[in-house]
Design a protein around this motif. Structure first.
Motif, short mmCIF file in Angstrom:
data_model
loop_
_atom_site.label_atom_id
_atom_site.label_comp_id
_atom_site.label_asym_id
_atom_site.label_seq_id
_atom_site.Cartn_x
_atom_site.Cartn_y
_atom_site.Cartn_z
N HIS A 111 10.15 13.57 31.32
CA HIS A 111 11.10 14.07 30.33
C HIS A 111 12.17 14.92 30.98
CE1 HIS A 111 9.06 12.56 26.76
NE2 HIS A 111 7.92 12.86 27.38
N TRP A 112 11.73 15.66 32.01
CA TRP A 112 12.66 16.50 32.76
C TRP A 112 13.71 15.62 33.45
CZ3 TRP A 112 12.49 19.49 37.80
CH2 TRP A 112 13.01 20.77 37.63
N TYR A 113 13.23 14.56 34.06
CA TYR A 113 14.16 13.63 34.72
C TYR A 113 15.10 13.00 33.70
CZ TYR A 113 11.83 13.58 39.27
OH TYR A 113 11.35 13.93 40.50
N ARG A 114 14.58 12.66 32.55
CA ARG A 114 15.41 12.00 31.55
C ARG A 114 16.54 12.93 31.10
NH1 ARG A 114 12.84 9.95 26.08
NH2 ARG A 114 12.66 12.18 25.80
N ARG A 115 16.17 14.22 30.89
CA ARG A 115 17.21 15.18 30.52
C ARG A 115 18.29 15.24 31.60
NH1 ARG A 115 13.47 18.73 28.50
NH2 ARG A 115 13.42 20.01 30.38
N ARG A 116 17.84 15.24 32.83
CA ARG A 116 18.78 15.32 33.93
C ARG A 116 19.70 14.09 33.99
NH1 ARG A 116 22.00 14.90 36.64
NH2 ARG A 116 22.46 15.50 38.78
N ALA B 246 6.90 3.70 40.09
CA ALA B 246 6.30 3.82 38.76
C ALA B 246 7.18 4.69 37.86
CB ALA B 246 4.89 4.40 38.86
N ARG B 247 7.68 5.79 38.42
CA ARG B 247 8.53 6.68 37.61
C ARG B 247 9.82 5.97 37.22
NH1 ARG B 247 8.34 12.25 39.49
NH2 ARG B 247 6.95 12.44 37.69
N ALA B 248 10.42 5.25 38.17
CA ALA B 248 11.66 4.53 37.86
C ALA B 248 11.42 3.51 36.75
CB ALA B 248 12.18 3.83 39.12
N VAL B 249 10.29 2.81 36.81
CA VAL B 249 9.99 1.80 35.80
C VAL B 249 9.79 2.47 34.43
CG1 VAL B 249 8.26 0.12 35.04
CG2 VAL B 249 9.03 0.14 37.44
N ARG B 250 9.07 3.60 34.41
CA ARG B 250 8.84 4.31 33.14
C ARG B 250 10.17 4.77 32.53
NH1 ARG B 250 4.64 6.88 36.19
NH2 ARG B 250 5.85 8.81 36.32
N LEU B 251 11.02 5.35 33.36
CA LEU B 251 12.29 5.86 32.84
C LEU B 251 13.19 4.71 32.37
CD1 LEU B 251 12.93 8.67 35.45
CD2 LEU B 251 12.67 9.01 32.99
N SER B 252 13.18 3.61 33.11
CA SER B 252 13.98 2.46 32.73
C SER B 252 13.51 1.91 31.38
CB SER B 252 13.87 1.39 33.82
OG SER B 252 14.54 0.22 33.43
N HIS B 253 12.20 1.84 31.22
CA HIS B 253 11.64 1.39 29.95
C HIS B 253 12.05 2.33 28.82
CE1 HIS B 253 8.83 -0.06 26.96
NE2 HIS B 253 8.26 1.13 26.90
N ASP B 254 11.98 3.63 29.10
CA ASP B 254 12.28 4.62 28.08
C ASP B 254 13.75 4.61 27.69
OD1 ASP B 254 11.49 7.04 26.51
OD2 ASP B 254 13.03 7.93 27.79
N LEU B 255 14.67 4.59 28.69
CA LEU B 255 16.09 4.72 28.40
C LEU B 255 16.76 3.39 28.08
CD1 LEU B 255 17.52 7.39 30.87
CD2 LEU B 255 17.77 7.31 28.39
N TRP C 180 2.57 0.24 32.71
CA TRP C 180 3.71 0.86 33.39
C TRP C 180 4.53 1.75 32.45
CZ3 TRP C 180 5.43 -0.34 38.55
CH2 TRP C 180 4.70 -1.36 39.19
N ALA C 181 4.18 1.79 31.16
CA ALA C 181 5.14 2.26 30.18
C ALA C 181 5.10 3.75 29.86
CB ALA C 181 4.98 1.46 28.89
N LYS C 182 3.95 4.41 29.93
CA LYS C 182 3.84 5.73 29.30
C LYS C 182 4.51 6.85 30.10
CE LYS C 182 0.50 8.69 26.95
NZ LYS C 182 1.38 9.81 27.18
N LEU C 183 5.41 7.57 29.41
CA LEU C 183 6.18 8.64 30.05
C LEU C 183 5.31 9.87 30.31
CD1 LEU C 183 9.12 7.93 30.48
CD2 LEU C 183 9.73 9.44 28.58
N SER C 184 5.43 10.47 31.49
CA SER C 184 4.71 11.71 31.78
C SER C 184 5.57 12.91 31.39
CB SER C 184 4.39 11.79 33.27
OG SER C 184 5.57 12.12 33.98
N THR C 185 4.98 14.11 31.45
CA THR C 185 5.73 15.32 31.08
C THR C 185 6.93 15.51 32.00
OG1 THR C 185 3.53 16.20 30.70
CG2 THR C 185 5.37 17.73 30.45
N VAL C 186 6.71 15.34 33.28
CA VAL C 186 7.80 15.54 34.24
C VAL C 186 8.91 14.51 34.01
CG1 VAL C 186 8.39 15.69 36.68
CG2 VAL C 186 6.16 16.48 35.89
#
Lengths: 87, 282, 351
Positions: free
Chosen positions: C288-293, C262-271, C280-286
């Motif tokens: 954002h941390w992964y995205r920065r990384r 689920a996290r991989a799908v959210r990040l893929s959708h976001d980036l 599957w789409a809504k990004l969680s607070t954590v």
């Protein structure tokens, strides 16, 4: 058990360049360059995209003095190098 | 990065960034006669502190860039110029894809070139540098660039890295030459960079056709033997960092080179003798 | 926009290339190299009008990717020949699978070692066949060997010295000590045969593996490339199969990997703007941390935010190994490293 068969890549999949005493063979599928001496280029041509047994090859090359072991060793070496396939 | 420098050497452009000003000042001085190129670089080199505080405390330079070797030992900042040169070499050795890269030297007259290769310490750098005093322009002293599509050698006239005794010999031969600073006590002893003579720099983008492939060995009585195409091919694949990754282009370029040139191994006791032997083979 | 963000945007929409100046390109190319996405970028920008210098760098990257692909596929072929008599299904994983199957994710992708999955029961036969065909152990260190065999999801790495290529033979896709336990039997049962006599994971399992690989392996370095894989796989599979998302949900649950998928799908959708169902789409607070990384690179290709990096490194080791075991492992590593660095005593002292 049936006899071991060998097959070389199709002629279009190898590029040959004469280098005086040697022949450089570029194998397109692997990107590997092999440096070989006669009769390897002739063997490659005879076996291109054809499964052949040792008997077939002996007939094709008219090996009357019967250096069958030498031929088999050479084919195995070529198979280990990936230049021909063995089954 | 805080300090940076762009330069073009032959067909290759570099961007060098540094955490310290000194290596960049030295690069600017050494490369003052090269095209200063601020376009999109082919390669990036970074001179970075090994740890953040190492920018100030016992500063030591890590060589980084587009391509890195994980275990490369850091150098003291006093050798920052050497680090930059090594970084540029590393990018070429690991990242060059447009040309077949041969660890060799090359000199030319007009549009005809001689490629000289051999183990490190065979004297090819020094020989190439000194041949400049005998009517040859320096094309390359470390990396020879062979263009697969044309079979031509392209110049890569970097400053020649001379070591120990060769420094004084070259200084005597070229009293007006432009030099980098003398760096003592590097891992290879004393090193000083000699900028190629003006004709080599002026022809920095003029390719030449290779006509002679030479395997020179310094320090032996004069002797010469022909080298078979097969042997030359094997030795050059070993002297190339990118033969395999170039695939069929590399194969065509290298077989074409060894088949199209005169090939000879020469032993020589001094540059005078080597120059005479080369004139005869040429 | 930072160069890493520009790179991500460019991969999604190559038309953005028109708006870039030389400085932008310099940064984008440096980040793309550092993230091993330069070949992918070249494939995406193929045929577009870009500055001459950029075109030359990208052409080099395309040629490199093509040769890398050739070598990777050849290594798979050599493994096939070697394992012909081992009588085990051989399932290609990661980059080699993408290339062999002709998937979009394989376009321009750099491919590292050969990774294959085989049934646990066949490990001994596979090991024997590889050793008989010229592969050798990389680490003759008995501690490492025992460590691998006891705690890891793969054989100790083998190398073919003549071709200088490594093979990782997996029997599942995570170490047995990890907190989640993928169902290896299902991975193998559902594998899809390929034309070359080898096989690949089923599409949902491939995405699950890619997600586990993204979060469960290493310190998220190379994460942007791994996330790009996921974007391409999701796009291609969901386009081919209307029920793909349902199958993916089910597979994720079966392999105890619902959260990472689920996290991989959210990040893929976001980036990468991957089309995903709303749920599957809504990004969680954590997240954002992964995205920065994932975007932690500057225009010189340098890794930024070292603090975030360290946190991820510790975290990822902990994910794979229970803490006490990790302490023991690290202790042995440290002791060995310290020992290696000690200068040998002078001869007089030795006597």
């Amino acid at each position: 058990m049936s006899a071991t068969r060998y097959r070389a890549p199709p002629a279009a999949d190898v590029v040959l360049a004469d280098l005086d005493e040697l022949v450089a063979v570029f194998h397109r599928a692997s990107g590997i360059t092999h440096l070989v001496a006669p009769p390897v280029p002739d063997l490659l041509a005879a076996m291109a995209a054809r499964w052949l047994t040792l008997d077939d090859l002996e007939r094709e090359f008219e090996l009357v003095d019967g250096d069958r072991d030498g031929l088999a060793a050479m084919l195995d070496e070529m198979a280990i190098a990936g230049l021909i396939e063995r089954a | 990065m805080r300090h940076s420098f762009h330069v073009r050497v032959g067909p290759v452009s570099f961007r060098i960034g540094s955490a310290w000003p000194e290596p960049i000042r030295q690069l600017r001085a050494l490369y003052r006669d090269y095209p200063q190129d601020v376009g999109v670089p082919d390669f990036t080199v970074r001179l970075a502190p090994s740890r953040p505080w190492r920018r100030w405390v016992r500063p030591s330079v890590m060589i980084e860039g587009d391509y890195v070797i994980p275990d490369a030992a850091p150098l003291p900042v006093a050798h920052g110029l050497l680090a930059a040169e090594m970084g540029m070499n590393l990018q070429m050795a690991m990242g060059q894809r447009r040309f077949l890269l041969l660890h060799a030297a090359a000199v030319a007259r007009d549009d005809r070139a001689i490629v000289m290769t051999g183990e490190s310490g065979a004297g090819k750098s020094t020989l190439a540098a000194l041949l400049q005093a005998r009517g040859w322009r320096l094309m390359a002293d470390e990396f020879v660039l062979l263009e697969p599509s044309s079979g031509l050698i392209h110049p890569f006239p970097r400053p020649v890295s001379l070591k120990n005794g060769a420094i004084d010999v070259a200084a005597a031969a070229f009293p007006d030459a432009h030099w980098g600073p003398l760096m003592r006590d590097t891992p290879k002893g004393a090193i000083r960079h000699l900028v190629p003579m003006p004709d080599g720099l002026a022809a920095g983008e003029q390719p030449a056709r290779p006509v002679l492939l030479l395997f020179p060995r310094f320090g032996l009585a004069a002797e010469q033997r022909p080298v078979g195409a097969g042997e030359a091919f094997v030795r050059l694949t070993q002297a190339s960092t990118n033969y395999v990754i170039l695939g069929e282009r590399g194969f065509a370029a290298l077989t074409g080179l060894v088949r199209g040139v005169t090939r000879a191994a020469i032993d020589y006791p001094d540059v005078e003798t080597a120059a005479t032997m080369i004139e005869a083979l040429w | 926009m930072t160069p890493a963000r520009t790179l991500a945007a460019l991969l999604v929409d190559p038309a953005g290339a028109q708006a870039l100046n030389d400085a932008d390109w310099t940064g984008v190319l440096a980040v793309a190299r550092a993230e091993q996405l330069i070949g992918t970028l070249a494939a995406r920008l193929d045929g577009l009008d870009v500055p001459t210098r950029v075109r030359a760098v990208l052409a080099d990257a395309s040629a490199t990717a093509l040769e890398g692909r050739r070598q990777a596929l050849w290594e798979a072929e050599m493994a096939r020949r070697a394992l012909r008599d081992a009588d085990a299904p051989v399932i290609l994983l990661k980059g080699t699978a993408f290339a062999a199957a002709g998937l979009d994710a394989g376009q321009g992708r750099s491919i590292g070692d050969l990774d294959i999955l085989v049934p646990h029961a066949s490990l001994a036969a596979v090991e024997e066949a590889l050793l008989a065909h010229g592969w050798m152990w990389v680490k003759p260190d008995p501690y490492d060997d025992a460590y691998y065999r006891q705690w890891m999801h793969e054989l100790p790495p083998l190398i073919h010295p003549e071709r200088d290529r490594m093979i990782d033979v997996h029997h599942t896709i995570l170490p047995p000590t990890a907190r989640i336990t993928p169902d290896a039997a299902k991975l193998i049962a559902r594998a899809v045969p390929l034309a070359n006599g080898l096989a690949m994971l089923s599409p949902p399992d491939m995405v699950v593996h890619a997600a586990i690989h993204l979060f469960g392996d290493g310190d998220l370095s190379g994460g942007l490339r791994n996330l790009w894989d996921i974007d391409r796989l999701l796009r291609e599979f969901s386009e081919n199969d209307g029920d793909f998302w349902i199958a993916l949900s089910a597979a994720a649950v079966e392999h105890e990997a619902a959260a990472v998928v689920a996290r991989a799908v959210r990040l893929s959708h976001d980036l990468f703007a991957t089309p995903v169902p709303d749920a599957w789409a809504k990004l969680s607070t954590v997240d954002h941390w992964y995205r920065r990384r994932l975007l932690a690179r500057d225009g010189w290709g340098r890794a930024t935010r070292p603090a975030t990096r360290l946190a991820f490194y510790v975290r990822s080791h902990w994910l794979r190994m229970p803490p006490a075991m990790l302490a023991r492992h690290l202790w042995i590593k440290w002791r060995k490293t310290a020992g290696d660095r000690e200068p040998p005593p002078p001869p007089a002292e030795r006597r």
